[in-house]
Design a protein around this motif. Structure first.
Motif, short mmCIF file in Angstrom:
data_model
loop_
_atom_site.label_atom_id
_atom_site.label_comp_id
_atom_site.label_asym_id
_atom_site.label_seq_id
_atom_site.Cartn_x
_atom_site.Cartn_y
_atom_site.Cartn_z
N ALA A 262 0.83 -1.20 0.00
CA ALA A 262 0.00 0.00 0.00
C ALA A 262 0.87 1.26 0.00
O ALA A 262 0.60 2.21 -0.75
CB ALA A 262 -0.94 0.01 1.21
N GLN A 263 1.92 1.26 0.80
CA GLN A 263 2.84 2.40 0.82
C GLN A 263 3.50 2.58 -0.55
O GLN A 263 3.62 3.71 -1.04
CB GLN A 263 3.91 2.21 1.89
N ASP A 264 3.91 1.47 -1.15
CA ASP A 264 4.51 1.54 -2.48
C ASP A 264 3.52 2.06 -3.51
O ASP A 264 3.87 2.85 -4.40
CB ASP A 264 5.00 0.16 -2.92
N LEU A 265 2.27 1.63 -3.39
CA LEU A 265 1.23 2.05 -4.33
C LEU A 265 0.99 3.55 -4.23
O LEU A 265 0.93 4.25 -5.25
CB LEU A 265 -0.06 1.27 -4.05
N VAL A 266 0.87 4.05 -3.02
CA VAL A 266 0.66 5.50 -2.83
C VAL A 266 1.87 6.27 -3.34
O VAL A 266 1.72 7.27 -4.05
CB VAL A 266 0.38 5.83 -1.34
N GLN A 267 3.06 5.80 -3.01
CA GLN A 267 4.26 6.49 -3.46
C GLN A 267 4.35 6.53 -4.98
O GLN A 267 4.67 7.57 -5.56
CB GLN A 267 5.50 5.81 -2.88
N ALA A 268 4.07 5.41 -5.64
CA ALA A 268 4.13 5.38 -7.11
C ALA A 268 3.12 6.36 -7.71
O ALA A 268 3.44 7.08 -8.66
CB ALA A 268 3.86 3.97 -7.61
N ALA A 269 1.92 6.39 -7.15
CA ALA A 269 0.88 7.30 -7.67
C ALA A 269 1.26 8.76 -7.42
O ALA A 269 1.05 9.61 -8.30
CB ALA A 269 -0.46 6.98 -7.02
N LEU A 270 1.82 9.05 -6.26
CA LEU A 270 2.23 10.43 -5.97
C LEU A 270 3.41 10.87 -6.83
O LEU A 270 3.50 12.04 -7.21
CB LEU A 270 2.54 10.59 -4.48
N MET B 5 -3.48 4.91 -8.77
CA MET B 5 -3.37 3.79 -7.82
C MET B 5 -4.12 2.58 -8.35
O MET B 5 -3.60 1.45 -8.29
CB MET B 5 -3.94 4.19 -6.44
N TYR B 6 -5.33 2.76 -8.84
CA TYR B 6 -6.12 1.64 -9.35
C TYR B 6 -5.38 0.95 -10.49
O TYR B 6 -5.25 -0.27 -10.52
CB TYR B 6 -7.50 2.09 -9.84
N HIS B 7 -4.88 1.74 -11.43
CA HIS B 7 -4.20 1.18 -12.60
C HIS B 7 -2.88 0.51 -12.22
O HIS B 7 -2.54 -0.55 -12.75
CB HIS B 7 -4.00 2.24 -13.67
N GLN B 8 -2.13 1.13 -11.30
CA GLN B 8 -0.87 0.54 -10.86
C GLN B 8 -1.14 -0.79 -10.17
O GLN B 8 -0.42 -1.77 -10.39
CB GLN B 8 -0.12 1.48 -9.91
N ASN B 9 -2.16 -0.84 -9.32
CA ASN B 9 -2.49 -2.08 -8.63
C ASN B 9 -2.86 -3.18 -9.62
O ASN B 9 -2.41 -4.31 -9.51
CB ASN B 9 -3.64 -1.84 -7.63
N ILE B 10 -3.66 -2.84 -10.60
CA ILE B 10 -4.03 -3.81 -11.64
C ILE B 10 -2.79 -4.28 -12.39
O ILE B 10 -2.61 -5.47 -12.64
CB ILE B 10 -5.06 -3.21 -12.62
N SER B 11 -1.93 -3.35 -12.71
CA SER B 11 -0.69 -3.70 -13.42
C SER B 11 0.14 -4.67 -12.59
O SER B 11 0.67 -5.66 -13.12
CB SER B 11 0.10 -2.43 -13.71
N TRP B 12 0.25 -4.43 -11.30
CA TRP B 12 1.03 -5.32 -10.43
C TRP B 12 0.44 -6.71 -10.41
O TRP B 12 1.14 -7.69 -10.54
CB TRP B 12 1.09 -4.77 -9.01
N TRP B 13 -0.89 -6.82 -10.21
CA TRP B 13 -1.43 -8.17 -10.10
C TRP B 13 -1.52 -8.87 -11.43
O TRP B 13 -1.49 -10.08 -11.49
CB TRP B 13 -2.72 -8.28 -9.29
#
Length: 165
Positions: free
Chosen positions: A34-42, A64-72
């Motif tokens: 979650a911290q990584d996700l927020v940091q990437a989006a910011l 954040m939504y798109h990054q999370n989807i990309s990760w999974w």
């Protein structure tokens, strides 16, 4: 980034980081991710601040939504067990929160993301579809399947999920 842009970005982060972190945790089920996700989006927001400064939250949440989807999609990693949503402040409904946490962890990433956007972020089906670049019918069917799976995985959550949801 100019001094005014930097100040605006800093103010945005200070005001919205806690809310963004809560959403990121619900999306990922892991505090570190979650911290990584927020940091990437910011980081993306900082690069495009001049263009997005009038509505940065929508941009950051979508990132954040798109990054999370990309990760999974890319990793397809297995999830580990989840802790409580807020270990520092136990509440009377801690068992219920733990059950919900564990049940969400057993959903697919797509199901979990759709439920978080629909019911935590309170987005409509159309807004959720737009945020995830899916069709509205896919959002509807994924929501239906995820809620059915939650009912099976955690019958004790029936009052939260609702019989008709």
């Amino acid at each position: 980034m100019s001094t005014d842009d930097e100040a605006g970005f800093t103010d945005f982060v200070a005001a919205r980081q806690a809310a963004l972190s809560r959403t990121a945790y619900l999306l990922t089920g892991d505090h570190h991710l979650a911290q990584d996700l927020v940091q990437a989006a910011l980081m993306k927001a900082a690069r495009h601040w001049r263009r997005i400064h009038t509505s940065p939250e929508a941009y950051v949440r979508r990132a954040m939504y798109h990054q999370n989807i990309s990760w999974w999609r890319r990793r397809r990693f297995t999830e580990s067990g989840l802790g409580g949503l807020d270990r520092a402040a136990p509440t009377a409904d801690a068992d219920l929160r733990l059950s919900l946490d564990q049940a969400l962890a057993r959903l697919t990433h797509k199901q979990r993301t759709v439920l978080v956007l629909r019911f935590y972020e309170d987005l409509t089906e159309v807004e959720t579809a737009r945020a995830l670049s899916l069709s509205t019918s896919t959002v509807k069917s994924t929501t239906r399947q995820a809620l059915a799976r939650l009912r099976t995985l955690a019958p004790e959550l029936a009052e939260l999920i609702g019989a008709d949801a």
